[in-house]
Design a protein around this motif. Structure first.
Motif, PDB file in Angstrom:
ATOM      1  N   GLU A 131      27.777  19.922  -6.662  1.00 46.66           N
ATOM      2  CA  GLU A 131      26.716  20.888  -6.368  1.00 46.66           C
ATOM      3  C   GLU A 131      25.933  21.306  -7.610  1.00 46.66           C
ATOM      4  O   GLU A 131      25.635  22.480  -7.820  1.00 46.66           O
ATOM      5  CB  GLU A 131      27.278  22.121  -5.659  1.00 46.66           C
ATOM      6  CG  GLU A 131      27.810  21.846  -4.267  1.00 46.66           C
ATOM      7  CD  GLU A 131      28.168  23.118  -3.522  1.00 46.66           C
ATOM      8  OE1 GLU A 131      27.699  24.205  -3.916  1.00 46.66           O
ATOM      9  OE2 GLU A 131      28.936  23.028  -2.550  1.00 46.66           O
ATOM     10  N   GLY A 132      25.638  20.339  -8.451  1.00 52.93           N
ATOM     11  CA  GLY A 132      24.810  20.622  -9.612  1.00 52.93           C
ATOM     12  C   GLY A 132      25.514  21.321 -10.748  1.00 52.93           C
ATOM     13  O   GLY A 132      24.869  21.734 -11.720  1.00 52.93           O
ATOM     14  N   MET A 133      26.815  21.485 -10.678  1.00 52.20           N
ATOM     15  CA  MET A 133      27.550  22.110 -11.774  1.00 52.20           C
ATOM     16  C   MET A 133      28.666  21.186 -12.255  1.00 52.20           C
ATOM     17  O   MET A 133      29.152  20.335 -11.510  1.00 52.20           O
ATOM     18  CB  MET A 133      28.156  23.455 -11.340  1.00 52.20           C
ATOM     19  CG  MET A 133      29.229  23.361 -10.280  1.00 52.20           C
ATOM     20  SD  MET A 133      30.081  24.937  -9.984  1.00 52.20           S
ATOM     21  CE  MET A 133      31.131  25.027 -11.446  1.00 52.20           C
ATOM     22  N   SER A 134      29.036  21.350 -13.510  1.00 51.06           N
ATOM     23  CA  SER A 134      30.107  20.549 -14.102  1.00 51.06           C
ATOM     24  C   SER A 134      31.257  21.461 -14.497  1.00 51.06           C
ATOM     25  O   SER A 134      31.036  22.527 -15.083  1.00 51.06           O
ATOM     26  CB  SER A 134      29.600  19.799 -15.337  1.00 51.06           C
ATOM     27  OG  SER A 134      28.614  18.845 -14.990  1.00 51.06           O
ATOM     28  N   SER A 135      32.456  21.039 -14.189  1.00 51.11           N
ATOM     29  CA  SER A 135      33.669  21.784 -14.561  1.00 51.11           C
ATOM     30  C   SER A 135      34.535  20.873 -15.412  1.00 51.11           C
ATOM     31  O   SER A 135      34.892  19.770 -14.994  1.00 51.11           O
ATOM     32  CB  SER A 135      34.437  22.225 -13.312  1.00 51.11           C
ATOM     33  OG  SER A 135      33.622  22.994 -12.452  1.00 51.11           O
TER      34      SER A 135
END
Length: 231
Positions: A131-135
């Protein structure tokens, strides 16, 4: 004669002082300067709102070792087993809040080995995008064999102070002095020969869970109330 030693001695003292200061910072000896109890309390309260259902995954709260938790001096804890209704996969989520000193002092590469697990490989960084985020996580596998059972686990762990999830190998130094921090483990059993991160239920769970968790733990700031007085 003493003068010839004055400058070298001064240099040595400066080096020692700098080294002592760096060591104090890395071990959080001065964290009392930065303590923000209100922020830590807010972090802890947000654990109450972690969702128990995300996509096909349904969670069930699980007890945790309270004695070990108290010794860790962390502030709050969320412990749950999530099962995928469609595939039957299972992932344990262990999420705590606390100061940097208390959350980073123990990570799986230390505490699981202390519990009798053998670490299968050196921990390495792994990034999960969704969803457009990096973890960013740190991950490796652990194995423990006893006369009664064999456990083979994939664990991913990560930290966040502001909504960006980071997986530094030397977390204690990286987050030194922070007054409020989340630490999370995603733990899944390895039931197949393929023990890669890509095939892990923990990775598949994280793709769904991380965006929702981040919005829960770090809600967008409420806009300031508009001034109702007309000019």
């Amino acid at each position: 004669m003493l003068k010839q030693y004055a400058i070298p001695l001064t240099v040595v003292l400066v080096i020692v002082a700098i080294g002592t200061w760096k060591q104090a910072i890395s071990t959080d000896r001065f964290t009392w300067i930065e303590q923000d109890l209100e922020q830590l309390d807010n972090f802890t309260k947000r654990l109450e709102h972690v969702p128990m259902e995300v996509g096909n995954w349904v969670g069930e709260l699980k007890p945790f070792n309270e004695d070990q938790f108290l010794r860790s001096k962390c502030k709050g804890c969320f412990s749950s087993l999530f099962e995928n209704k469609r595939t039957g996969d299972a992932v344990t989520v262990y999420l705590v809040s606390g100061t940097a000193r208390n959350t980073t002092i123990h990570t799986p590469d230390w505490c699981y080995r202390g519990a009798g697990f053998e670490m299968q490989a050196k921990p390495n960084s792994y990034t999960i995008d969704s969803e457009g985020m990096s973890s960013e996580f740190v991950t490796t596998t652990f194995n423990r064999e006893t006369a009664f059972e064999q456990q083979h686990l994939r664990i991913l762990w990560t930290f966040s102070e502001n909504g960006t999830w980071e997986g530094p190998v030397r977390a204690k130094i990286h987050f030194a002095g922070k007054s409020a921090l989340f630490k999370m483990y995603l733990i899944s059993p390895i039931l197949k020969r393929d023990d890669s991160v890509e095939s892990s239920p923990a990775k598949k769970f994280a793709e769904v869970f991380m965006p929702i968790l981040t919005r829960t733990l770090f809600p967008p700031a409420e806009p300031e109330a508009e001034n109702a007085t007309t000019s």
